[in-house]
Design a protein around this motif. Sequence first.
Motif, PDB file in Angstrom:
ATOM      1  N   TYR A 365       0.824  -1.199   0.000  1.00 54.27           N
ATOM      2  CA  TYR A 365       0.000   0.000   0.000  1.00 54.27           C
ATOM      3  C   TYR A 365       0.866   1.260   0.000  1.00 54.27           C
ATOM      4  CZ  TYR A 365      -3.845  -3.126   1.199  1.00 54.27           C
ATOM      5  OH  TYR A 365      -4.780  -4.132   1.176  1.00 54.27           O
ATOM      6  N   ASN A 366       0.305   2.302  -0.551  1.00 50.18           N
ATOM      7  CA  ASN A 366       0.925   3.633  -0.523  1.00 50.18           C
ATOM      8  C   ASN A 366       0.131   4.477   0.468  1.00 50.18           C
ATOM      9  OD1 ASN A 366       2.114   6.094  -0.933  1.00 50.18           O
ATOM     10  ND2 ASN A 366       1.419   6.349  -3.041  1.00 50.18           N
ATOM     11  N   LEU A 367       0.489   4.368   1.740  1.00 57.03           N
ATOM     12  CA  LEU A 367      -0.235   5.056   2.799  1.00 57.03           C
ATOM     13  C   LEU A 367       0.400   6.404   3.102  1.00 57.03           C
ATOM     14  CD1 LEU A 367      -0.899   2.123   5.314  1.00 57.03           C
ATOM     15  CD2 LEU A 367      -2.290   2.868   3.389  1.00 57.03           C
ATOM     16  N   ASN A 368      -0.418   7.344   3.588  1.00 55.19           N
ATOM     17  CA  ASN A 368       0.102   8.634   4.027  1.00 55.19           C
ATOM     18  C   ASN A 368      -0.030   8.735   5.546  1.00 55.19           C
ATOM     19  OD1 ASN A 368      -2.608   9.349   4.592  1.00 55.19           O
ATOM     20  ND2 ASN A 368      -2.876  10.240   2.549  1.00 55.19           N
ATOM     21  N   THR A 369       0.200   9.933   6.092  1.00 56.17           N
ATOM     22  CA  THR A 369       0.226  10.096   7.548  1.00 56.17           C
ATOM     23  C   THR A 369      -1.140  10.419   8.146  1.00 56.17           C
ATOM     24  OG1 THR A 369       0.750  12.451   7.355  1.00 56.17           O
ATOM     25  CG2 THR A 369       2.602  10.921   7.406  1.00 56.17           C
ATOM     26  N   ASN A 370      -2.177  10.456   7.342  1.00 59.24           N
ATOM     27  CA  ASN A 370      -3.507  10.792   7.847  1.00 59.24           C
ATOM     28  C   ASN A 370      -3.978   9.736   8.847  1.00 59.24           C
ATOM     29  OD1 ASN A 370      -6.300  11.453   8.122  1.00 59.24           O
ATOM     30  ND2 ASN A 370      -6.260  12.414   6.097  1.00 59.24           N
ATOM     31  N   THR A 371      -4.461  10.188  10.004  1.00 58.38           N
ATOM     32  CA  THR A 371      -4.940   9.245  11.020  1.00 58.38           C
ATOM     33  C   THR A 371      -6.360   8.780  10.759  1.00 58.38           C
ATOM     34  OG1 THR A 371      -5.646  11.077  12.436  1.00 58.38           O
ATOM     35  CG2 THR A 371      -3.435  10.186  12.812  1.00 58.38           C
ATOM     36  N   ASN A 372      -7.037   9.376   9.773  1.00 54.78           N
ATOM     37  CA  ASN A 372      -8.394   8.963   9.397  1.00 54.78           C
ATOM     38  C   ASN A 372      -9.357   8.965  10.590  1.00 54.78           C
ATOM     39  OD1 ASN A 372      -7.749   8.227   6.556  1.00 54.78           O
ATOM     40  ND2 ASN A 372      -6.456   6.699   7.554  1.00 54.78           N
ATOM     41  N   GLY A 373      -9.300  10.009  11.366  1.00 48.05           N
ATOM     42  CA  GLY A 373     -10.183  10.135  12.520  1.00 48.05           C
ATOM     43  C   GLY A 373      -9.584  11.074  13.533  1.00 48.05           C
ATOM     44  N   GLU A 374     -10.342  11.354  14.584  1.00 50.16           N
ATOM     45  CA  GLU A 374      -9.880  12.296  15.592  1.00 50.16           C
ATOM     46  C   GLU A 374      -9.828  11.625  16.956  1.00 50.16           C
ATOM     47  OE1 GLU A 374     -14.316  14.247  16.376  1.00 50.16           O
ATOM     48  OE2 GLU A 374     -12.728  15.419  15.437  1.00 50.16           O
ATOM     49  N   HIS A 375      -9.102  12.262  17.856  1.00 53.89           N
ATOM     50  CA  HIS A 375      -8.926  11.745  19.203  1.00 53.89           C
ATOM     51  C   HIS A 375     -10.266  11.686  19.935  1.00 53.89           C
ATOM     52  CE1 HIS A 375      -7.897  11.965  23.489  1.00 53.89           C
ATOM     53  NE2 HIS A 375      -6.802  11.334  23.158  1.00 53.89           N
ATOM     54  N   ARG A 376     -10.518  10.540  20.606  1.00 55.21           N
ATOM     55  CA  ARG A 376     -11.745  10.384  21.389  1.00 55.21           C
ATOM     56  C   ARG A 376     -11.467   9.404  22.524  1.00 55.21           C
ATOM     57  NH1 ARG A 376     -12.387   7.444  16.635  1.00 55.21           N
ATOM     58  NH2 ARG A 376     -13.233   9.238  15.542  1.00 55.21           N
ATOM     59  N   ALA A 377     -12.450   9.191  23.380  1.00 55.71           N
ATOM     60  CA  ALA A 377     -12.278   8.268  24.502  1.00 55.71           C
ATOM     61  C   ALA A 377     -12.073   6.837  23.997  1.00 55.71           C
ATOM     62  CB  ALA A 377     -13.500   8.341  25.420  1.00 55.71           C
ATOM     63  N   PHE A 378     -11.452   6.006  24.840  1.00 58.49           N
ATOM     64  CA  PHE A 378     -11.225   4.611  24.483  1.00 58.49           C
ATOM     65  C   PHE A 378     -12.546   3.908  24.154  1.00 58.49           C
ATOM     66  CE2 PHE A 378      -7.048   4.764  26.710  1.00 58.49           C
ATOM     67  CZ  PHE A 378      -6.296   4.173  25.707  1.00 58.49           C
ATOM     68  N   VAL A 379     -12.509   3.107  23.085  1.00 63.56           N
ATOM     69  CA  VAL A 379     -13.653   2.289  22.698  1.00 63.56           C
ATOM     70  C   VAL A 379     -13.245   0.821  22.820  1.00 63.56           C
ATOM     71  CG1 VAL A 379     -15.270   1.699  20.856  1.00 63.56           C
ATOM     72  CG2 VAL A 379     -14.460   4.057  21.099  1.00 63.56           C
ATOM     73  N   LEU A 380     -14.038   0.032  23.504  1.00 71.15           N
ATOM     74  CA  LEU A 380     -13.726  -1.388  23.692  1.00 71.15           C
ATOM     75  C   LEU A 380     -14.107  -2.169  22.445  1.00 71.15           C
ATOM     76  CD1 LEU A 380     -14.997  -1.852  27.356  1.00 71.15           C
ATOM     77  CD2 LEU A 380     -12.649  -1.596  26.586  1.00 71.15           C
ATOM     78  N   THR A 381     -13.106  -2.511  21.648  1.00 76.59           N
ATOM     79  CA  THR A 381     -13.351  -3.234  20.397  1.00 76.59           C
ATOM     80  C   THR A 381     -12.712  -4.613  20.367  1.00 76.59           C
ATOM     81  OG1 THR A 381     -11.370  -2.274  19.365  1.00 76.59           O
ATOM     82  CG2 THR A 381     -13.453  -1.060  19.115  1.00 76.59           C
TER      83      THR A 381
END
Length: 451
Positions: A365-381
């Motif tokens: 893959y040719n990935l960039n530095t984008n985090t694709n989302g913003e900081h939020r509280a921990f989510v149990l996944t």
Amino acid sequence: MSNDIKITKGLDIKLEGEAEKALESAVISNTCTIRPEDFHGVIPKLVARVGDKVKAGGSVFYDKSNESVQFVSPVSGEIVDILRGEKRKILAIKIQADKTQVYQENEKINVQSANAETIKSLLLASGCWPFIKQRPYDVIANPQKSPKAIFVSGYNSAPLAADYDFVLQGKEAELQAAVTALGKLTEGKVHVSVKQGGSSPLSGLSGVTMHQVSGPHPVGNVGTQINKIDPVNKGETVWTINPQDLVIIGELLLTGKFNAERIVALVGSSVQKPRYFKTKIGSEVATMIYDNGVEQNGNYRVISGNVLSGKQVKPDGNLDYYSNLITVIPEGDDYELFGWNKPVFNKVSTTRAMTFSWLNPNKKYNLNTNTNGEHRAFVLTGNYEEVFPLDIYPMQILKSCMYNDLDEMEALGMYEVAPEDFALTEFVCVSKQPHQEIIRRGLDVMIKEIG
């Protein structure tokens, strides 16, 4: 019992821009920069001043809390600048390199007959001691403590990492001298791990316990190997050393010279000709990237280290003291319209919710530095546990670090972890929490409160 280590939990992130197995000498850097921030927890006390001449291997500063630990110049030349920050904190020491290098002469010793104190004194005085790190805390090893074991990982499984089988070719004598000497500094074993099925120069070493590792990243992390071979408990210490640093130590023992030579892999999708360069610790990054199709004003990020745990540097910056990798990837400062609500084919993901990287496990893959989302509280996944092979609860230990519960941190296994062990959990985190930073802060609290 087999010495093989095989893990199934983890994630291989395959990226474009892997280095070709070709080695050339980098353009000689005009300046070399040493940054005390590369040595976590060290308070530098200067020995040299602006205008002083130093030899390669000559002392520049020492650790204020442990004066025996010396930090030396990678090159000979003149100290032209000492950059300072708030409260006159030393940020960098810049050295103008001589055209012809002059080396500090250290004592040559016979590693077979030398005792532990002689070897330790030489490593401290020569500037090689900072290459030895310890667990707990992932800091420079305390020379007053003896480790129960020493670990060397001869396989780096991180994305686009340098191939140790290639960079260590022809260095068997130096590697053997180094592990023989270090073996006298511990009553335990020297554990060396290599990739299963590889042809590592480390495989022929004597006086070590050899392990073959296989599986996804982070199987090459020394923390994973410590956890599987000999975990660190309260009151215990182990030392870790990078293979290329073993070469520097071995050359010092054989010749008496501190030769800060590094073979650095220049990688990433923004590099037209990814390959290996022979350079010096602290050299200018520009001496390697601009001759390889990297645009001087391009929209990219330069990282000293790998994409998961490396440190961002400016294109006119310098190589990190411990790094043997420069990664250049596109800057992720653009955003997709409804990117959260459409199928994704060009990104890596551990889930199958609208993502399809699991269909092509070998795709690069040719990935960039984008985090694709913003900081939020921990989510149990449950995603952390899928990529975390250590016998530790990752979510619980992260939370204990955030509220500084020392008893809980001890019970959960903080003594054997380092920030890089949580690089993958940070990568898959849907909450965009800075896992490595949280672990580093937790370790710092333990150093301050427990010591």
